[in-house]
Design an enzyme around this catalytic site. Structure first.
Site, mmCIF file in Angstrom:
data_model
loop_
_atom_site.group_PDB
_atom_site.id
_atom_site.type_symbol
_atom_site.label_atom_id
_atom_site.label_comp_id
_atom_site.label_asym_id
_atom_site.label_seq_id
_atom_site.Cartn_x
_atom_site.Cartn_y
_atom_site.Cartn_z
ATOM 1 N N GLU A 126 0.210 -12.235 -2.033
ATOM 2 C CA GLU A 126 0.544 -13.188 -0.974
ATOM 3 C C GLU A 126 1.921 -12.866 -0.401
ATOM 4 O O GLU A 126 2.679 -12.069 -0.990
ATOM 5 C CB GLU A 126 0.529 -14.608 -1.534
ATOM 6 C CG GLU A 126 -0.844 -15.034 -2.039
ATOM 7 C CD GLU A 126 -0.899 -16.476 -2.515
ATOM 8 O OE1 GLU A 126 -1.995 -16.916 -2.900
ATOM 9 O OE2 GLU A 126 0.158 -17.162 -2.493
ATOM 10 N N PRO A 127 2.271 -13.465 0.744
ATOM 11 C CA PRO A 127 3.585 -13.190 1.330
ATOM 12 C C PRO A 127 4.746 -13.418 0.366
ATOM 13 O O PRO A 127 5.746 -12.697 0.415
ATOM 14 C CB PRO A 127 3.640 -14.162 2.524
ATOM 15 C CG PRO A 127 2.213 -14.318 2.928
ATOM 16 C CD PRO A 127 1.434 -14.301 1.638
ATOM 17 N N SER A 131 4.604 -8.840 -6.963
ATOM 18 C CA SER A 131 4.678 -8.487 -8.377
ATOM 19 C C SER A 131 4.497 -9.710 -9.275
ATOM 20 O O SER A 131 3.919 -9.621 -10.361
ATOM 21 C CB SER A 131 6.023 -7.812 -8.673
ATOM 22 O OG SER A 131 6.135 -6.582 -7.977
ATOM 23 N N ILE A 156 -4.000 -6.531 2.216
ATOM 24 C CA ILE A 156 -5.357 -6.473 1.694
ATOM 25 C C ILE A 156 -6.078 -5.244 2.262
ATOM 26 O O ILE A 156 -6.409 -5.184 3.451
ATOM 27 C CB ILE A 156 -6.136 -7.764 2.022
ATOM 28 C CG1 ILE A 156 -5.324 -8.993 1.569
ATOM 29 C CG2 ILE A 156 -7.504 -7.729 1.362
ATOM 30 C CD1 ILE A 156 -4.899 -8.968 0.109
ATOM 31 N N THR A 157 -6.332 -4.276 1.391
ATOM 32 C CA THR A 157 -6.960 -3.023 1.791
ATOM 33 C C THR A 157 -8.412 -3.257 2.206
ATOM 34 O O THR A 157 -9.158 -3.962 1.528
ATOM 35 C CB THR A 157 -6.908 -2.012 0.642
ATOM 36 O OG1 THR A 157 -5.543 -1.758 0.296
ATOM 37 C CG2 THR A 157 -7.577 -0.694 1.029
ATOM 38 N N ARG A 268 5.665 32.905 3.406
ATOM 39 C CA ARG A 268 6.944 32.839 4.123
ATOM 40 C C ARG A 268 7.877 33.947 3.625
ATOM 41 O O ARG A 268 8.087 34.118 2.413
ATOM 42 C CB ARG A 268 7.602 31.480 3.903
ATOM 43 C CG ARG A 268 8.996 31.329 4.471
ATOM 44 C CD ARG A 268 9.004 31.339 5.985
ATOM 45 N NE ARG A 268 10.300 30.919 6.499
ATOM 46 C CZ ARG A 268 10.649 31.008 7.778
ATOM 47 N NH1 ARG A 268 9.793 31.505 8.648
ATOM 48 N NH2 ARG A 268 11.834 30.588 8.173
ATOM 49 N N HIS A 338 9.250 24.391 1.742
ATOM 50 C CA HIS A 338 8.924 24.665 3.145
ATOM 51 C C HIS A 338 10.166 24.736 4.031
ATOM 52 O O HIS A 338 10.077 25.202 5.180
ATOM 53 C CB HIS A 338 8.004 23.570 3.694
ATOM 54 C CG HIS A 338 6.569 23.732 3.334
ATOM 55 N ND1 HIS A 338 6.082 23.517 2.056
ATOM 56 C CD2 HIS A 338 5.482 24.064 4.099
ATOM 57 C CE1 HIS A 338 4.771 23.705 2.052
ATOM 58 N NE2 HIS A 338 4.385 24.032 3.258
ATOM 59 N N GLY A 340 12.852 23.821 6.732
ATOM 60 C CA GLY A 340 12.753 23.066 7.984
ATOM 61 C C GLY A 340 11.322 22.875 8.440
ATOM 62 O O GLY A 340 10.994 21.858 9.076
ATOM 63 N N GLU A 363 -0.757 -1.454 -6.696
ATOM 64 C CA GLU A 363 -1.345 -1.583 -8.039
ATOM 65 C C GLU A 363 -0.258 -1.658 -9.117
ATOM 66 O O GLU A 363 -0.449 -1.243 -10.246
ATOM 67 C CB GLU A 363 -2.310 -0.422 -8.355
ATOM 68 C CG GLU A 363 -3.341 -0.119 -7.297
ATOM 69 C CD GLU A 363 -4.382 -1.212 -7.147
ATOM 70 O OE1 GLU A 363 -4.108 -2.351 -7.540
ATOM 71 O OE2 GLU A 363 -5.463 -0.921 -6.608
#
Length: 383
Positions: A126-127, A131, A156-157, A268, A338, A340, A363
């Protein structure tokens, strides 16, 4: 090798090929459109992934947690949004129905969920209670043979896709704590249930999370999932499973990150030779490989322990904590390899780096998982 082990090998191999041949090539399309293409969703259905954890009698695959972990690691070689589309339905969205549902509830929902004809969402956060889930304030009030739900849920997924929501609401007094929370199955389209448009997020393009509000939402008494007051226990049992699942997501993504970094180190060239020849690059690769293998071993052993019937609250917390933190470090090192180029969108590492950041939050945040681990350790020591 047993017949079940052979079947698992076939499923894992199919998931591996699907991730590399279908999901990875679709990543840029998902990033641009913010949606998972229907052809990809159908492919996930064809593999049976919407029913991984649902018992075979309801049309699912009935995988053990160890078997689930092996499949999820392969699927999550691709960006984790693909897993999000079916993962909640396999995890917290249906585990409550499997563990606590009545025969009628199981028959009503599980076959459709297993076939991918319906998605499920888990409405706990909830808002003002993330946790600290036991402090939730969404209220369910008894009214004859019905319950009336009022409140709001956050993050909520799959809410915009869900056909059913497992909703946690307070049925006890305001100060009843965890013992006053119950779970309800609320169908999409129930009057008073409103789903907001999905958030715009830092990463996880194609995975949709929304606020959900309940305004005088009436559900029959038969919609309660498990006995009155057992909702929090239901949620925590589901989260122990989900944390092992999420740890396997981190393991799969770590493998992809390592492959991207290693490939770049070979291709590279600087100072007339591949950068993989330089010892500082080798150190980042080696440290990341060690963390990946350690996380993989921890997650798979935790899954075996849970399958054996052991209480694995601590192991689940440790797995999710270590694997997701390791994935974050691996992503950072592989972007550094990698240079830049890792900071521009032309390379997958830029997108994966943003995606991996969420794994340490949902989770159970890393900090909450540390608390859970220490609490379980001290409890075992008699404190």
């Amino acid at each position: 090798m047993t017949e079940r082990e052979e079947t698992l090998d076939l499923l894992v191999d199919a998931a591996r090929r699907f991730a590399r041949e279908v999901l990875v090539p679709a990543e840029t399309e998902v990033q641009a459109e913010g949606e998972i293409p229907p052809r990809v969703v159908q492919g996930l259905r064809d593999l049976g992934l919407f029913g991984m954890t649902i018992p075979e009698e309801y049309g699912g695959l009935g995988l053990s947690i160890y078997e689930e972990v092996k499949v999820v690691q392969e699927i999550c070689y691709a960006q984790p949004a693909f897993r999000s589309y079916f993962g909640t339905t396999n995890g917290v969205g249906t585990l409550g129905i499997i563990n606590y549902g009545t025969d009628e509830q199981k028959r009503k929902y599980l076959p459709k969920l297993a076939a991918g004809e319906m998605l499920a969402s888990f409405a706990l956060t909830e808002p003002d209670s993330g946790s600290d889930a036991a402090s939730l304030v969404t209220k369910a009030t008894k009214d004859g043979n019905h319950w009336v739900i009022n409140g709001a849920k956050r993050f909520i997924t799959n809410a915009i896709h869900a056909g059913v929501f497992t909703v946690f609401a307070r049925t006890g007094s305001k100060d009843s704590g965890a013992n006053g929370i119950s779970a309800f199955l609320v169908d999409r389209g129930t009057p008073g249930l409103t789903v907001a448009k999905p958030y715009e997020k830092m990463g996880f393009a194609g995975s949709h999370e929304s606020d959900v509000t309940f305004d005088e939402v009436r559900v029959p008494a038969s919609a309660m999932l498990g006995p009155d007051g057992t909702g929090f226990k239901n949620a925590m049992k589901s989260l122990d499973h989900a944390r092992i699942h999420m740890a396997s997501v981190a393991v799969g993504l770590s493998r992809r990150l390592l492959d991207e970094g290693t490939k770049y180190a070979v291709e590279r060239k600087q100072f007339g030779q591949p950068i993989g020849k330089f010892q500082m690059i080798q150190a980042m690769l080696a440290e990341s490989q060690a963390e990946y293998l350690a996380a993989k071993a921890l997650v798979e052993q935790s899954a075996r322990d849970r399958d054996s019937g052991r209480k694995t609250t601590m192991e689940a917390a440790c797995s999710k904590y270590f694997a997701t933190e390791a994935a974050g470090r691996i992503a950072d090192r592989m972007l550094q390899v990698h240079g830049g180029n890792g900071y521009i969108k032309e390379y997958p590492i830029e997108r994966l780096y943003r995606d991996v950041r969420l794994l340490r939050i949902y989770e159970g945040t890393s900090q909450i998982l540390q608390i859970i681990t220490a609490r379980e350790m001290l409890r075992e020591a008699g404190l």
